[in-house]
Scaffold this motif. Structure first.
Motif, PDB file in Angstrom:
ATOM      1  N   PRO A   6      -0.122  -8.948  -0.522  1.00  0.00           N
ATOM      2  CA  PRO A   6      -0.618  -8.809  -1.958  1.00  0.00           C
ATOM      3  C   PRO A   6       1.378  -8.503  -2.749  1.00  0.00           C
ATOM      4  O   PRO A   6       1.636  -8.922  -2.103  1.00  0.00           O
ATOM      5  CB  PRO A   6      -0.940  -6.966  -1.388  1.00  0.00           C
ATOM      6  CG  PRO A   6      -0.774  -7.252  -0.296  1.00  0.00           C
ATOM      7  CD  PRO A   6      -0.987  -8.349   0.096  1.00  0.00           C
ATOM      8  N   THR A   7       0.658  -9.220  -4.079  1.00  0.00           N
ATOM      9  CA  THR A   7       1.502  -9.595  -5.057  1.00  0.00           C
ATOM     10  C   THR A   7       2.161  -8.304  -5.313  1.00  0.00           C
ATOM     11  O   THR A   7       3.295  -7.562  -5.724  1.00  0.00           O
ATOM     12  CB  THR A   7       1.792 -10.052  -6.367  1.00  0.00           C
ATOM     13  OG1 THR A   7       0.426  -9.609  -6.950  1.00  0.00           O
ATOM     14  CG2 THR A   7       1.302 -11.755  -5.548  1.00  0.00           C
ATOM     15  N   ALA A   8       1.464  -6.836  -5.338  1.00  0.00           N
ATOM     16  CA  ALA A   8       1.568  -5.650  -5.958  1.00  0.00           C
ATOM     17  C   ALA A   8       1.714  -4.579  -5.079  1.00  0.00           C
ATOM     18  O   ALA A   8       1.052  -4.125  -5.259  1.00  0.00           O
ATOM     19  CB  ALA A   8       0.818  -5.309  -7.043  1.00  0.00           C
ATOM     20  N   LEU A   9       2.729  -4.583  -3.786  1.00  0.00           N
ATOM     21  CA  LEU A   9       2.235  -3.425  -2.740  1.00  0.00           C
ATOM     22  C   LEU A   9       2.318  -1.875  -3.273  1.00  0.00           C
ATOM     23  O   LEU A   9       2.086  -1.584  -3.163  1.00  0.00           O
ATOM     24  CB  LEU A   9       3.682  -3.295  -1.325  1.00  0.00           C
ATOM     25  CG  LEU A   9       4.005  -4.693  -0.939  1.00  0.00           C
ATOM     26  CD1 LEU A   9       5.219  -4.836  -0.594  1.00  0.00           C
ATOM     27  CD2 LEU A   9       2.496  -5.184  -0.226  1.00  0.00           C
ATOM     28  N   SER A  10       3.365  -1.869  -4.205  1.00  0.00           N
ATOM     29  CA  SER A  10       3.221  -0.025  -4.991  1.00  0.00           C
ATOM     30  C   SER A  10       1.914  -0.139  -5.247  1.00  0.00           C
ATOM     31  O   SER A  10       1.770   1.039  -5.550  1.00  0.00           O
ATOM     32  CB  SER A  10       4.463  -0.557  -6.401  1.00  0.00           C
ATOM     33  OG  SER A  10       3.400  -1.088  -7.041  1.00  0.00           O
ATOM     34  N   LEU A  13      -1.705   3.835   3.658  1.00  0.00           N
ATOM     35  CA  LEU A  13      -2.508   3.539   4.750  1.00  0.00           C
ATOM     36  C   LEU A  13      -2.681   1.989   4.586  1.00  0.00           C
ATOM     37  O   LEU A  13      -2.032   1.044   5.804  1.00  0.00           O
ATOM     38  CB  LEU A  13      -3.488   3.940   5.123  1.00  0.00           C
ATOM     39  CG  LEU A  13      -4.270   3.469   6.674  1.00  0.00           C
ATOM     40  CD1 LEU A  13      -3.854   3.883   7.554  1.00  0.00           C
ATOM     41  CD2 LEU A  13      -5.700   3.876   6.723  1.00  0.00           C
ATOM     42  N   GLU A  14      -2.746   1.513   4.054  1.00  0.00           N
ATOM     43  CA  GLU A  14      -2.621  -0.747   3.799  1.00  0.00           C
ATOM     44  C   GLU A  14      -0.862  -1.326   4.133  1.00  0.00           C
ATOM     45  O   GLU A  14      -1.108  -2.426   4.401  1.00  0.00           O
ATOM     46  CB  GLU A  14      -3.689  -1.561   2.282  1.00  0.00           C
ATOM     47  CG  GLU A  14      -4.818  -0.188   2.560  1.00  0.00           C
ATOM     48  CD  GLU A  14      -5.291  -1.029   1.468  1.00  0.00           C
ATOM     49  OE1 GLU A  14      -5.480  -2.268   0.748  1.00  0.00           O
ATOM     50  OE2 GLU A  14      -5.968  -0.598   0.857  1.00  0.00           O
ATOM     51  N   ILE A  15      -0.008  -0.175   3.368  1.00  0.00           N
ATOM     52  CA  ILE A  15       1.040  -0.345   3.580  1.00  0.00           C
ATOM     53  C   ILE A  15       1.731  -0.265   5.104  1.00  0.00           C
ATOM     54  O   ILE A  15       1.785  -1.582   5.765  1.00  0.00           O
ATOM     55  CB  ILE A  15       1.477   0.095   2.749  1.00  0.00           C
ATOM     56  CG1 ILE A  15       1.827   0.196   0.837  1.00  0.00           C
ATOM     57  CG2 ILE A  15       3.733  -0.203   2.758  1.00  0.00           C
ATOM     58  CD1 ILE A  15       2.488  -1.279   0.819  1.00  0.00           C
ATOM     59  N   HIS A  16       1.207   0.445   5.268  1.00  0.00           N
ATOM     60  CA  HIS A  16       1.425   0.733   7.026  1.00  0.00           C
ATOM     61  C   HIS A  16       0.882  -0.241   8.628  1.00  0.00           C
ATOM     62  O   HIS A  16       1.349  -1.263   8.902  1.00  0.00           O
ATOM     63  CB  HIS A  16       1.125   2.587   7.569  1.00  0.00           C
ATOM     64  CG  HIS A  16       2.367   2.918   7.334  1.00  0.00           C
ATOM     65  ND1 HIS A  16       2.929   3.245   7.857  1.00  0.00           N
ATOM     66  CD2 HIS A  16       2.231   4.346   6.609  1.00  0.00           C
ATOM     67  CE1 HIS A  16       3.862   4.080   7.472  1.00  0.00           C
ATOM     68  NE2 HIS A  16       3.326   4.448   6.232  1.00  0.00           N
ATOM     69  N   VAL A  17      -0.620  -1.395   7.331  1.00  0.00           N
ATOM     70  CA  VAL A  17      -1.219  -1.679   8.493  1.00  0.00           C
ATOM     71  C   VAL A  17      -0.477  -3.321   7.901  1.00  0.00           C
ATOM     72  O   VAL A  17      -0.281  -3.984   8.982  1.00  0.00           O
ATOM     73  CB  VAL A  17      -2.677  -2.022   8.221  1.00  0.00           C
ATOM     74  CG1 VAL A  17      -3.588  -2.909   8.744  1.00  0.00           C
ATOM     75  CG2 VAL A  17      -4.068  -0.730   8.443  1.00  0.00           C
TER      76      VAL A  17
END
Length: 69
Positions: free
Chosen positions: A15-19, A24-28
């Motif tokens: 992903p280009t925009a992590l924010s 939960l997706e950030i942790h995965v």
């Protein structure tokens, strides 16, 4: 961005925009990138791929930003 792999290879989408992603997706993503780093360090004498290292730094920065907020 569904995948059955527990790794996230450098050529796979990121992903280009992590924010904009839920935590939960950030942790995965972080877990998959960490597993990829482990794999690269264990299998490549040159070390981790630069893309994987950049992704790890981006994810850590995003998690740190969320912790600080």
């Amino acid at each position: 961005m569904k995948s059955t792999s527990t790794l996230l290879a450098p050529e796979e989408e990121f992903p280009t925009a992590l924010s904009e992603l839920p935590v939960l997706e950030i942790h995965v993503l972080h877990s998959r990138v960490c597993r990829q780093l482990d794999h690269e360090y264990l299998t490549d004498p040159a070390g981790a791929h630069p893309v994987t290292l950049d992704r790890h730094h981006e994810l850590v920065a995003e998690l740190d930003d969320r912790d600080a907020a």
